[in-house]
Design a protein around this motif. Structure first.
Motif, mmCIF file in Angstrom:
data_model
loop_
_atom_site.group_PDB
_atom_site.id
_atom_site.type_symbol
_atom_site.label_atom_id
_atom_site.label_comp_id
_atom_site.label_asym_id
_atom_site.label_seq_id
_atom_site.Cartn_x
_atom_site.Cartn_y
_atom_site.Cartn_z
ATOM 1 N N ALA A 236 0.816 -1.279 -0.007
ATOM 2 C CA ALA A 236 -0.018 0.118 0.022
ATOM 3 C C ALA A 236 0.909 1.356 0.004
ATOM 4 C CB ALA A 236 -0.807 -0.024 1.333
ATOM 5 N N ALA A 237 1.925 1.165 0.857
ATOM 6 C CA ALA A 237 3.139 2.323 0.969
ATOM 7 C C ALA A 237 3.629 2.676 -0.554
ATOM 8 C CB ALA A 237 3.987 2.314 2.072
ATOM 9 N N ALA A 238 3.980 1.374 -1.139
ATOM 10 C CA ALA A 238 4.570 1.590 -2.531
ATOM 11 C C ALA A 238 3.663 2.193 -3.383
ATOM 12 C CB ALA A 238 4.968 0.271 -2.932
ATOM 13 N N GLU A 239 2.214 1.723 -3.495
ATOM 14 C CA GLU A 239 1.189 2.254 -4.243
ATOM 15 C C GLU A 239 1.219 3.615 -4.108
ATOM 16 O OE1 GLU A 239 -2.160 -0.506 -4.351
ATOM 17 O OE2 GLU A 239 -3.130 1.458 -5.492
ATOM 18 N N ALA A 240 1.003 4.074 -3.013
ATOM 19 C CA ALA A 240 1.033 5.778 -2.497
ATOM 20 C C ALA A 240 2.154 6.511 -3.172
ATOM 21 C CB ALA A 240 0.886 5.782 -1.027
ATOM 22 N N ALA A 241 3.140 5.547 -2.924
ATOM 23 C CA ALA A 241 4.564 6.233 -3.339
ATOM 24 C C ALA A 241 4.653 6.736 -4.897
ATOM 25 C CB ALA A 241 5.682 5.744 -2.998
ATOM 26 N N ALA A 242 4.108 5.615 -5.639
ATOM 27 C CA ALA A 242 4.125 5.683 -7.149
ATOM 28 C C ALA A 242 2.966 6.598 -7.387
ATOM 29 C CB ALA A 242 3.613 3.976 -7.799
ATOM 30 N N ARG A 243 1.920 7.032 -6.805
ATOM 31 C CA ARG A 243 0.890 7.906 -7.141
ATOM 32 C C ARG A 243 1.554 9.156 -6.972
ATOM 33 N NH1 ARG A 243 -3.166 4.826 -4.618
ATOM 34 N NH2 ARG A 243 -2.940 5.989 -2.676
ATOM 35 N N VAL A 244 2.357 9.370 -6.135
ATOM 36 C CA VAL A 244 2.797 10.856 -5.826
ATOM 37 C C VAL A 244 4.177 11.123 -6.897
ATOM 38 C CG1 VAL A 244 1.848 11.290 -3.603
ATOM 39 C CG2 VAL A 244 4.103 10.404 -3.961
ATOM 40 N N VAL A 245 4.747 10.220 -7.360
ATOM 41 C CA VAL A 245 5.921 10.549 -8.125
ATOM 42 C C VAL A 245 5.470 9.745 -9.515
ATOM 43 C CG1 VAL A 245 8.339 9.971 -8.603
ATOM 44 C CG2 VAL A 245 7.386 10.046 -6.301
ATOM 45 N N PRO A 246 5.166 10.634 -10.461
ATOM 46 C CA PRO A 246 4.427 10.412 -11.528
ATOM 47 C C PRO A 246 5.393 9.161 -12.494
ATOM 48 C CG PRO A 246 3.789 12.475 -11.651
ATOM 49 C CD PRO A 246 4.997 11.996 -10.226
ATOM 50 N N SER A 247 7.000 9.574 -12.392
ATOM 51 C CA SER A 247 7.661 9.005 -13.339
ATOM 52 C C SER A 247 8.103 7.574 -12.924
ATOM 53 C CB SER A 247 9.090 9.825 -13.330
ATOM 54 O OG SER A 247 9.551 10.045 -12.267
ATOM 55 N N ALA A 248 7.591 7.236 -11.800
ATOM 56 C CA ALA A 248 7.775 5.923 -10.880
ATOM 57 C C ALA A 248 7.353 4.672 -11.373
ATOM 58 C CB ALA A 248 7.411 5.876 -9.429
ATOM 59 N N THR A 249 7.883 3.612 -11.584
ATOM 60 C CA THR A 249 7.345 2.246 -11.838
ATOM 61 C C THR A 249 7.643 1.458 -10.471
ATOM 62 O OG1 THR A 249 9.599 1.665 -12.874
ATOM 63 C CG2 THR A 249 7.830 2.387 -14.277
ATOM 64 N N ARG A 250 6.706 0.214 -10.544
ATOM 65 C CA ARG A 250 6.873 -0.444 -9.266
ATOM 66 C C ARG A 250 7.464 -1.999 -9.948
ATOM 67 N NH1 ARG A 250 1.143 -1.043 -6.242
ATOM 68 N NH2 ARG A 250 2.389 -2.370 -5.069
ATOM 69 N N ASP A 251 8.279 -2.290 -9.089
ATOM 70 C CA ASP A 251 8.744 -3.769 -9.195
ATOM 71 C C ASP A 251 7.854 -4.781 -9.036
ATOM 72 O OD1 ASP A 251 11.209 -2.693 -10.109
ATOM 73 O OD2 ASP A 251 12.373 -3.606 -8.523
ATOM 74 N N ASP A 252 8.040 -6.037 -9.327
ATOM 75 C CA ASP A 252 7.143 -7.254 -9.328
ATOM 76 C C ASP A 252 6.926 -7.467 -7.916
ATOM 77 O OD1 ASP A 252 6.929 -7.240 -11.980
ATOM 78 O OD2 ASP A 252 8.158 -8.943 -12.093
ATOM 79 N N ASP A 253 7.865 -7.225 -7.022
ATOM 80 C CA ASP A 253 7.642 -7.590 -5.638
ATOM 81 C C ASP A 253 6.839 -6.680 -4.973
ATOM 82 O OD1 ASP A 253 8.866 -5.053 -5.190
ATOM 83 O OD2 ASP A 253 10.816 -6.025 -4.170
ATOM 84 N N GLY A 254 6.187 -5.779 -5.602
ATOM 85 C CA GLY A 254 4.987 -5.212 -5.021
ATOM 86 C C GLY A 254 5.445 -3.802 -4.117
ATOM 87 N N VAL A 255 6.613 -4.166 -3.386
ATOM 88 C CA VAL A 255 7.145 -3.002 -2.271
ATOM 89 C C VAL A 255 8.402 -2.174 -2.906
ATOM 90 C CG1 VAL A 255 6.267 -4.467 -0.369
ATOM 91 C CG2 VAL A 255 8.448 -4.599 -1.395
ATOM 92 N N THR A 256 8.633 -2.329 -4.139
ATOM 93 C CA THR A 256 9.732 -1.879 -4.462
ATOM 94 C C THR A 256 9.207 -0.476 -5.736
ATOM 95 O OG1 THR A 256 11.236 -3.223 -3.887
ATOM 96 C CG2 THR A 256 12.142 -1.704 -5.512
ATOM 97 N N VAL A 257 9.796 0.623 -5.671
ATOM 98 C CA VAL A 257 9.470 1.633 -6.451
ATOM 99 C C VAL A 257 10.670 2.076 -7.195
ATOM 100 C CG1 VAL A 257 8.434 3.835 -6.779
ATOM 101 C CG2 VAL A 257 7.276 2.100 -5.491
ATOM 102 N N ARG A 258 11.006 2.261 -8.240
ATOM 103 C CA ARG A 258 11.970 3.036 -9.229
ATOM 104 C C ARG A 258 11.723 4.127 -9.638
ATOM 105 N NH1 ARG A 258 15.275 -1.395 -12.500
ATOM 106 N NH2 ARG A 258 14.842 -3.254 -11.238
ATOM 107 N N VAL A 259 12.635 5.025 -9.462
ATOM 108 C CA VAL A 259 12.299 6.637 -9.955
ATOM 109 C C VAL A 259 13.539 6.714 -11.180
ATOM 110 C CG1 VAL A 259 11.885 8.986 -9.348
ATOM 111 C CG2 VAL A 259 11.153 6.970 -7.820
ATOM 112 N N PRO A 260 13.349 7.084 -12.301
ATOM 113 C CA PRO A 260 14.613 7.314 -13.160
ATOM 114 C C PRO A 260 14.950 8.774 -12.539
ATOM 115 C CG PRO A 260 12.532 6.955 -14.429
ATOM 116 C CD PRO A 260 12.068 6.900 -12.949
ATOM 117 N N GLY A 261 16.442 8.874 -12.480
ATOM 118 C CA GLY A 261 17.061 10.278 -12.059
ATOM 119 C C GLY A 261 18.551 9.946 -11.912
ATOM 120 N N ASP A 262 19.287 10.872 -11.879
ATOM 121 C CA ASP A 262 20.807 10.710 -11.829
ATOM 122 C C ASP A 262 21.407 10.278 -10.567
ATOM 123 O OD1 ASP A 262 20.384 13.151 -10.371
ATOM 124 O OD2 ASP A 262 21.637 14.351 -11.893
#
Ligand SMILES: Nc1ncnc2c1ncn2[C@@H]1O[C@H](COP(=O)(O)OP(=O)(O)OP(=O)(O)O)[C@@H](O)[C@H]1O
Length: 312
Positions: A236-262
């Motif tokens: 649920a926390a990962a989903e919330a994070a993905a909502r507030v960071v539009p460029s984020a994608t979620r990993d298959d494990d459901g709890v990890t979020v990736r955000v492109p950036g340097d």
């Protein structure tokens, strides 16, 4: 010597109609390891041959150890040591005799020989003909010979090509020790891993041009693919994070979020502040940068031919 060991501006060299170096600029601070990285035929050996006064440039200028390459080639030669791809050692002579030859050439005094043999772990083999040495021992003897006369700058042209992984690592340790002792190393390699492991700065040479220059980290940051990985306590926390960071994608494990950036501090701060503002907190954060293979591919449009060999 000034802070700069090697300064190269617009260096050009052609053999007949074939342009090998098409105006390269390099800056090597004293007391560092600089790596010229490039595939077979990129022009690495030609660069070393130019900077060590073995051949003459068609254009451009260079200062090595504070001396102008053309006006004071003798000064350059006195300050440098060179270990080539094809070891300068004489197979028919013993290790001791090879070192003695170098001592005589440089008028250095034989007293340095036992110390060099010990430093390179060759004590006990010094009376044997070099023909009986392993590849690693030959390279070590070659480097020991280069150190006779205590050069300020050492050029190592592909010092580990053809060595097995263990000998390669021994050579890396020796190179690190040399720099700790204050010398500057100009290292050519076709092994990405070697440049990554050793070099303070790397220049990528491709078809006679420097296509990138910087620290390994800087080079890796230049290409797409860097991202920040955030791990949350529950989906649920990962989903919330993905909502507030539009460029984020979620990993298959459901709890990890990736955000492109340097992964730089400013963008990290902004990201964490944004999550904070929405009451979302990551349990773990890591910055992932691409490796040098990715860099080479992005810079040259080709995969790196020596990658396989470097990871053997
Ligand atoms: N004396 C020469 N005459 C003609 N062509 C040459 C000469 N020396 C080098 N070349 C050519 O210049 C190009 C660059 O060679 P160089 O040896 O500098 O590359 P390199 O990056 O060191 O490659 P490698 O990893 O294979 O040693 C190659 O195409 C080579 O054939």
């Amino acid at each position: 010597m000034s802070d700069s060991a090697i300064e190269v501006t617009g260096l050009r060299k052609a053999f007949g109609t074939k342009v090998v170096l098409d105006g390269i600029d390099l800056h090597v601070p004293a007391g560092t390891i600089f790596s010229l990285l490039g595939p077979n035929g990129a022009g690495k050996t030609t660069t070393v041959n130019l900077l060590t006064t073995l051949i003459r440039a068609d254009g451009g200028s260079a200062r090595v150890a504070g001396h102008d390459l053309i006006k004071n080639a003798r000064g350059v030669r006195a300050a440098i040591g060179v270990t080539g791809q094809f070891a300068a050692v004489d197979d028919l002579l013993t290790g001791q005799e090879n070192l003695q030859l170098m001592v005589d050439l440089k008028r250095a005094g034989s007293a340095v020989i036992p110390g060099l043999l010990e430093r390179f772990d060759l004590t006990g083999a010094e009376q044997k003909a070099v023909a009986t040495y392993s590849g690693g021992m030959r390279r070590k003897l070659d480097l020991a010979m280069t150190l006779v006369g205590a050069p300020q700058i050492i050029f190592l042209d592909e010092p580990t090509t053809g060595l097995d992984p263990r000998s390669r690592r021994t050579m890396w340790d020796i190179i690190r020790d040399l720099v700790a002792g204050g010398v500057t190393i100009f290292l050519t390699t076709q092994y990405l891993e070697e440049a990554d492991q050793l070099a303070d700065r790397i220049a990528v040479l491709d078809q006679g041009r420097i296509v990138a220059q910087g620290t390994a980290a800087e080079l890796k940051r230049q290409i797409p693919g860097s991202h920040v990985r955030l791990r949350f306590g529950d989906p649920a926390a990962a989903e919330a994070a993905a909502r507030v960071v539009p460029s984020a994608t979620r990993d298959d494990d459901g709890v990890t979020v990736r955000v492109p950036g340097d992964g730089g501090t400013a963008s990290l701060r902004e990201l964490l502040n944004r999550l904070d503002d929405h009451g979302t907190h990551a349990e773990e954060l890591s910055v992932h940068t691409p490796d040098l293979d990715d860099v080479f591919l992005a810079l040259t449009g080709r995969s790196h031919p020596a990658t396989e060999a470097s990871t053997r």
